[in-house]
Design an enzyme around this catalytic site. Structure first.
Site, PDB file in Angstrom:
ATOM      1  N   GLY A   1       0.786  -1.230   0.000  1.00 54.50           N
ATOM      2  CA  GLY A   1       0.000   0.000   0.000  1.00 54.50           C
ATOM      3  C   GLY A   1       0.816   1.277   0.000  1.00 54.50           C
ATOM      4  O   GLY A   1       0.278   2.354   0.244  1.00 54.50           O
TER       5      GLY A   1
ATOM      6  N   ASN B   1       8.662   9.984  -6.984  1.00 56.20           N
ATOM      7  CA  ASN B   1       7.312  10.485  -7.226  1.00 56.20           C
ATOM      8  C   ASN B   1       6.931  11.376  -6.043  1.00 56.20           C
ATOM      9  O   ASN B   1       6.686  10.885  -4.943  1.00 56.20           O
ATOM     10  CB  ASN B   1       6.342   9.300  -7.366  1.00 56.20           C
ATOM     11  CG  ASN B   1       4.907   9.745  -7.599  1.00 56.20           C
ATOM     12  OD1 ASN B   1       4.455  10.761  -7.074  1.00 56.20           O
ATOM     13  ND2 ASN B   1       4.180   8.974  -8.386  1.00 56.20           N
TER      14      ASN B   1
ATOM     15  N   GLU C   1       9.603   5.344   6.325  1.00 56.87           N
ATOM     16  CA  GLU C   1       9.517   5.369   7.790  1.00 56.87           C
ATOM     17  C   GLU C   1      10.071   6.634   8.437  1.00 56.87           C
ATOM     18  O   GLU C   1       9.731   6.951   9.573  1.00 56.87           O
ATOM     19  CB  GLU C   1      10.243   4.139   8.346  1.00 56.87           C
ATOM     20  CG  GLU C   1       9.558   2.865   7.890  1.00 56.87           C
ATOM     21  CD  GLU C   1      10.337   1.612   8.235  1.00 56.87           C
ATOM     22  OE1 GLU C   1       9.938   0.924   9.170  1.00 56.87           O
ATOM     23  OE2 GLU C   1      11.352   1.330   7.565  1.00 56.87           O
TER      24      GLU C   1
HETATM   25 MO1  MOS Z   1       8.693  -1.801   8.634  1.00 57.57          MO
HETATM   26  S1  MOS Z   1       8.994  -2.111  10.627  1.00 57.57           S
HETATM   27  O1  MOS Z   1      10.170  -1.648   7.952  1.00 57.57           O
HETATM   28  O2  MOS Z   1       7.558  -2.787   7.977  1.00 57.57           O
END
Ligand code: MOS
Length: 727
Positions: A464, A618, A693
């Site tokens: 996703g 993107n 992240e």
């Molecule tokens: Mo993440 S903890 O790199 O899915």
């Protein structure tokens, strides 16, 4: 649309219309549904399981217990398994919620009804609960971790005379910061469908890594990996909880073998809170020592995290202190606190995410003590090389990120004192952001057809994040085709092997492999057109010399050569890129919060995140990832906690009711995401690093720092809930 253009999500329409098929949407002929019976005690033994009532339920076919299951062909130890024991292999109970029986029914309702009517007799043993949230207690309970495969960094690191420097520092911060356990809560609960044909196994799974499931289950059954095919068309969010093999995947395959029918198991929310991973409680003792100007002489960081009694999962929060600031000395230590709890696992923005909560809070405390602007304190300790190793960075534009972010926020011009807006006291705070750069080997194949369409094949997964959009985009730029003419085949272990979809690593690795495969196609086509591969460009269905407008229609070139299609292959091998360099992504986050001191309310009003992440493939999907990260960080700051009840030995939540995470009303419209102009071709030929992240890092500290600015209250225990704020 090629690299750098804000193409909207190709998968948007199928995702919002229900057209995307997830594992729980799939059926196999003659399929059985599985539902788990889980342990209601945290420690002990199963004495007896009575499933006569369960079998009397209409539609219940079998109830499998440890007495029915055959043992694995190899020991389950370490990754890709999420923990080193397989449930239903014996009578021992290691945590509440451990699967102890599997009811199989013709329908989901029958399986669930059967599971409810299984009667279990237990012999409880002494429970080892988590320690109280008091540093001295945790310090006593903590042990040096053993590496059972679940940690990837060194648990201890020292540089210089840290002890001495901390004791002798003129200015010193020593404080303990804590954060509770938190569950991932992806929208799609984990699901698996296992089907045998002879000794060949097909597994449909919601996973972040089809090859992990393939190699793990092949080992479990003692069959060659080629006999196991793993398919994951779409995974409905994961955040780390689908990165490894959890019990349902192995047990569905074993059950399907025993009953000789396909078995589908879709976990309930209760299951997700019972035997799947979560980010464990993390308690961090920070020490900073500095001179009058704030120049750091020492950083100490002592971390204790909760883990299971079987394996030491270590949340390497100390990596933040190891990488962010220049300092002549540091002392870093990781320890584990074992208890009868389910095995924790990595959760979105692990490692530096928790680490920055402590480090960036302590840096703010130091800035306040010294009367130095928090941003200036960061600049004074800027690390031009890796502070732990001295290695140069593959790229780092954190200075620019600080500067441009501060300008967008108006940091330098902000009111120095908190101000009032009706019932709200307004405060400002900032923090640095930091994330590791994970790179995994990946392969891709690109096939260009004579009709001007192309196919990308690579065994990556869709969780996703936008990869379904950007991989066609990368190939489109090289092949001179619209993205809409390029099909992406992925999520299947039969395709060229690609890395896991975690660690914000897909663009760097899989993207680079797709780029190389497309370039291979272009090179082959150039040779057919008697051009040197280096000088050829493809645009609008023609191939020609770069910089000229002439060229030949690609279809003609292929026709003349008698080729219906051209197949290119490409790889990314991290060992071939950036050796000797340290790699991280960096950023800065600035926030404005409002606190209502009478009611203890906390609101996030305005955010600027400014990031140094290399090339943006993107801007639209990258921004969406970072906004999502910031919101995740806001949840960590103010809402999220999986409360643990020591008397029951379990997490209280067994569903989403009462679970607080940010919803639309909690999210400010004023979130600015800014990228510093940067290309990092040492990290990857794609020029980019990870974005997924990083956005979640630094946020909790920035919010707590803003709360301190507004109220004078230094909150060191997350989340910042109303009772901590009321006057
Ligand atoms: Mo993440 S903890 O790199 O899915």
């Amino acid at each position: 649309m090629s690299i750098g253009e804000p193409l909207s999500r190709i998968d948007g329409p199928i995702k919002v219309t229900g057209g995307a098929r997830y594992t729980a949407d799939l059926r196999a002929p003659n399929m059985l549904h599985g539902a788990f019976v889980t342990a209601t005690i945290p420690a002990g033994k199963v004495l007896a399981i009575d499933h006569s009532d369960a079998l009397a339920e209409p539609g219940v076919v079998r109830v499998l217990t440890h007495e029915d299951m055959f043992p694995p062909k190899t020991t389950v130890a370490g990754p890709p398994f999420a923990h080193s024991f397989l449930p239903l292999q014996g009578d021992e109970i290691r945590h509440e919620g451990q699967p102890i029986a599997l009811a199989l029914g013709e329908t989901l309702e029958a399986a669930e009804a059967g599971a409810r009517r299984v009667r279990v007799r237990y012999a409880p043993t002494t429970v080892q609960p988590p320690a109280a949230l008091i540093w001295s207690e945790l310090d006593r309970a903590a042990v040096a971790p053993k590496n059972s495969g679940y940690f990837f960094f060194e648990p201890e690191f020292t540089k210089g005379k840290a002890d001495q420097n901390l004791a002798g520092a003129r200015n010193r911060i020593e404080a303990v910061y804590s954060q509770p356990s938190r569950h991932h809560n992806p929208m799609e609960p984990s699901a698996v469908l296992a089907q045998w044909r002879g000794d060949a196994l097909t597994i449909y799974a919601s996973t972040q890594h089809v090859y992990a499931v393939q190699t793990g289950l092949a080992a479990l059954f003692g069959i060659p990996p080629e006999r196991v095919r793993v398919i994951s068309q779409h995974t409905g969010g994961a955040f780390g909880v689908k990165g490894l093999i959890w019990p349902q995947e192995a047990l569905a395959a074993i059950a399907a073998k025993i009953v000789e029918r396909p078995v589908r198991i879709v976990l309930s929310r209760a299951n997700m809170y019972s035997f799947l991973g979560y980010q464990p409680r993390i308690v961090q003792k920070m020490g900073l020592g500095a001179d009058e100007k704030g120049t750091l002489a020492v950083v100490t960081h002592d971390v204790v995290n909760l883990t299971s009694v079987t394996d030491d999962f270590i949340e390497f929060a100390t990596e933040a202190s190891k990488s962010l600031y220049a300092t002549p000395s540091m002392q870093l230590r990781q320890r584990a606190e074992r208890a009868h709890v389910a095995m924790p696992t990595a959760m979105r923005a692990p490692v530096e995410g928790p680490g920055l909560w402590a480090l960036e809070s302590a840096m703010d405390e130091l800035a306040v003590d010294l009367g130095v602007d928090p941003l200036n304190l960061r600049l004074a300790n800027y690390a031009d090389a890796d502070p732990a190793t001295g290695a140069p960075w593959s790229s780092k534009k954190l200075r620019e990120a600080y500067d441009q972010g501060a300008r967008l926020f108006g940091w330098r011009e902000r009111p120095r004192a908190p101000w009032r807006d009706g019932d709200w006291i307004i405060g400002h705070g900032m923090a640095s952001c930091l994330m590791g750069t994970f790179r995994f080997p990946s392969h891709a194949r690109v096939t260009l057809r004579r009709d001007g369409t192309a196919v990308i094949e690579t065994g990556t997964q869709d969780i996703g994040t936008g990869t379904l959009t950007i991989f066609p985009q990368i190939a489109a730029g090289v092949l001179g085709l619209p993205s809409s003419s390029i099909e992406l085949k992925m999520g299947d272990s039969k395709l060229p092997e690609a890395g896991p979809t975690y660690g914000s690593s897909s663009t760097t690795g899989v993207g680079a492999a797709v780029l190389a495969a497309a370039q291979d196609v272009r090179g082959q086509l150039a040779r057919l057109a008697n051009l040197s591969p280096g000088e050829a460009t493809l645009a609008d269905g023609r191939i020609g010399r770069a910089g000229t407008t002439e060229g030949f229609p690609i279809a003609d070139v292929m026709n003349e050569a008698g080729e219906r299609e051209i197949v290119g292959s490409g790889s990314f091998d991290p060992t071939q890129h950036g050796a000797g360099y340290s790699m991280r992504t960096f950023g800065a986050i600035f926030v404005e919060v409002g606190v209502d001191p009478e009611l203890g309310l906390l609101r996030l009003r305005r955010v600027v995140g400014s990031y140094s992440v290399g090339r943006i493939i993107n801007p639209r999907t990258a921004r969406a990832q970072l906004v999502g990260g910031i919101i995740w960080g806001w949840g960590m700051a103010a809402m999220e906690q999986s409360a643990f009840d020591a008397s029951l030995g379990r997490f209280l939540s067994k569903n989403l009711a009462g679970v607080t995470i940010p919803v639309n009303a909690d999210i400010p419209t004023d979130i600015t995401v800014h990228f510093v102009d940067e290309i990092d071709e040492k990290a990857s030929p794609i020029g980019g690093k990870g974005v997924g992240e990083l956005g979640a890092t630094g946020v909790a500290a920035a919010v707590a720092n803003a709360v301190f600015h507004a109220t004078g209250k230094r909150i060191r225990d997350l989340p910042i809930t109303p009772e901590k704020l009321v006057a």
